[in-house]
Design an enzyme around this catalytic site. Sequence first.
Site, mmCIF file in Angstrom:
data_model
loop_
_atom_site.group_PDB
_atom_site.id
_atom_site.type_symbol
_atom_site.label_atom_id
_atom_site.label_comp_id
_atom_site.label_asym_id
_atom_site.label_seq_id
_atom_site.Cartn_x
_atom_site.Cartn_y
_atom_site.Cartn_z
ATOM 1 N N ARG A 62 -14.513 30.714 46.842
ATOM 2 C CA ARG A 62 -14.391 29.623 47.798
ATOM 3 C C ARG A 62 -13.951 28.319 47.131
ATOM 4 O O ARG A 62 -13.288 27.479 47.751
ATOM 5 C CB ARG A 62 -15.725 29.426 48.508
ATOM 6 C CG ARG A 62 -15.627 28.602 49.750
ATOM 7 C CD ARG A 62 -16.926 28.380 50.502
ATOM 8 N NE ARG A 62 -18.090 29.080 50.049
ATOM 9 C CZ ARG A 62 -19.312 28.568 50.068
ATOM 10 N NH1 ARG A 62 -19.517 27.341 50.506
ATOM 11 N NH2 ARG A 62 -20.350 29.280 49.667
ATOM 12 N N HIS A 106 -2.616 16.617 -2.721
ATOM 13 C CA HIS A 106 -3.192 16.684 -1.377
ATOM 14 C C HIS A 106 -3.027 18.061 -0.715
ATOM 15 O O HIS A 106 -3.544 18.279 0.383
ATOM 16 C CB HIS A 106 -2.553 15.619 -0.480
ATOM 17 C CG HIS A 106 -3.081 14.241 -0.726
ATOM 18 N ND1 HIS A 106 -3.161 13.686 -1.978
ATOM 19 C CD2 HIS A 106 -3.576 13.306 0.127
ATOM 20 C CE1 HIS A 106 -3.664 12.460 -1.890
ATOM 21 N NE2 HIS A 106 -3.927 12.212 -0.617
ATOM 22 N N ASN A 159 1.337 11.426 5.719
ATOM 23 C CA ASN A 159 0.747 10.698 6.839
ATOM 24 C C ASN A 159 1.434 11.165 8.116
ATOM 25 O O ASN A 159 2.639 11.421 8.139
ATOM 26 C CB ASN A 159 0.964 9.198 6.679
ATOM 27 C CG ASN A 159 -0.152 8.513 5.902
ATOM 28 O OD1 ASN A 159 -0.133 7.315 5.739
ATOM 29 N ND2 ASN A 159 -1.131 9.263 5.430
ATOM 30 N N TYR A 166 -18.922 30.945 45.440
ATOM 31 C CA TYR A 166 -18.183 29.794 44.926
ATOM 32 C C TYR A 166 -16.962 30.195 44.091
ATOM 33 O O TYR A 166 -15.948 29.500 44.079
ATOM 34 C CB TYR A 166 -19.082 28.929 44.045
ATOM 35 C CG TYR A 166 -20.120 28.113 44.777
ATOM 36 C CD1 TYR A 166 -20.243 28.140 46.161
ATOM 37 C CD2 TYR A 166 -20.992 27.295 44.052
ATOM 38 C CE1 TYR A 166 -21.191 27.392 46.817
ATOM 39 C CE2 TYR A 166 -21.949 26.533 44.705
ATOM 40 C CZ TYR A 166 -22.052 26.584 46.084
ATOM 41 O OH TYR A 166 -22.997 25.838 46.715
ATOM 42 N N TYR A 195 0.814 -1.213 0.000
ATOM 43 C CA TYR A 195 0.000 0.000 0.000
ATOM 44 C C TYR A 195 0.851 1.268 0.000
ATOM 45 O O TYR A 195 1.786 1.428 0.773
ATOM 46 C CB TYR A 195 -0.935 0.047 1.226
ATOM 47 C CG TYR A 195 -1.638 1.382 1.328
ATOM 48 C CD1 TYR A 195 -2.676 1.694 0.451
ATOM 49 C CD2 TYR A 195 -1.222 2.354 2.237
ATOM 50 C CE1 TYR A 195 -3.292 2.933 0.498
ATOM 51 C CE2 TYR A 195 -1.832 3.591 2.287
ATOM 52 C CZ TYR A 195 -2.871 3.887 1.413
ATOM 53 O OH TYR A 195 -3.477 5.110 1.437
#
Length: 497
Positions: free
Chosen positions: A282, A85, A197, A279, A55
Amino acid sequence: MKKHSISNELLDLQTVHKIIQKKIKLELSEEAKAAVEKCRTYLDDKMKHQTTPVYGITTGFGSLCNTGISKEDLSQLQRNLVVSHACGFGDEVPQEIVKLMLLLKIQSLSYGNSGVQVATIERLIEFFNHDIYPVVYQQGSLGASGDLAPLAHLSLPLLNLGEVYYKGKKQKAAAVNAKFGWEPITLQSKEGLALLNGTQFMSAYSTWLVLKSEKLSYWADMIAALSLDAFQGRMEPFHVSVHLVRPHIGQLATAANIAEFLEDSEIQAIKKEHVQDPYSFRCIPQVHGATKDSLHYVKSVVETEINSVTDNPTIFPDEDLIISAGNFHGQPLALVLDFLTLAMSELANISERRIYQLISGKRGLPSFLVKNPGLNSGFMIPQYTAASIVSQNKTFCMPASADSIESSQGQEDHVSMGANAATKAYLVINNVEKVLAIELLNAAQALEFRRPLKTSPQLEELVSNYRKTVSFVENDTLMYELMHKSREFIASELVCL
């Protein structure tokens, strides 16, 4: 000049940071050269007698994997791959990330499992060492067959094609190559595939993002400590005993940071009338700490990735094996990039809430942090901006890795979308820096209304340095200028990539 030798030794993120920050040059170690040459020789010898398809070497690509290619056309096949590409679109990838792409592609190819020529790697090293940055676009990768389109653009200059930045100017790659007397590389069998790749687009972004996130995490603690003191917050929630009974490492580290930053604060020494804080003050250890723990995991995945061979097929000369598999698939990075996006966005979420508390006219602070609210809007609208940025981040927290779109006629039927996760994370983490800059602007302003009391010596030094860049606001002024200067102050102190 000191050089970093590309070898089989593991590359950690701090070493990467050092290479980039100190502009250290690269060289290919003799060990790496030998491994690369051995693999190339093995592949050439193998192809002389190969009768069954391999391949990407003797076949087409993707769904064209069953289309055979004659030996005479193997080099042309690899060139065609790079050219066809290079289909990037969108904004250009920042040059500091392109430089990381070069470094990480060089590292991955140097292990001797990719089949490239030494000359190909050495040309990439020349690009890196001379600050020649190929023009790469942000859109085009599915994060599965590797980062095909971005890596094609990264590779075009090897062939005298595409564009590069050199000395701050965008130029044709052929013209820059000519200045250095470099002939185009003639790609051998498998080389185009080895170049395209791989996960170097995703991993370069990941590297940059983790390094910046580590610095922003530290800044978030320091700025939160300043806000806490300016708001006359209580220190009990940072007591070590609280965190030892819920001993998450990041939580413990955050509480320790806040305690250290506020050591010897005069403001903390005064008696508090309120019993507890909201909050956003805290729960700083629990929220910031969870981000630290997430970041630690993300970093471990990224460091594994940048020391990996991620092209396909993978070549094992000693075992006489050429294996087509899936190391190019970006799923490990896609997931952690989405995780990083979510974890870092929370630093901005809680920061914006502290900003809101500081301008709310509570605990002796004037409304919108100016002496004459009404006539002056003061710090009203910077909070709007922070809220807008935080809201935008929430839209970016939709995980890119939850998606997959089939490609290449069904041969590539599951993709990671890690490239989209990377570019999205980049936007979010830069947004976090902006929100923290607004909080620092507010916290420094609020502190002045506690005078003559002082915060800790460490934070007083921070504010003193900050005031060299960003002044106290008496009356309404161009707030955007102060906001931008505040961000520049954080960025300059980050010493980031």
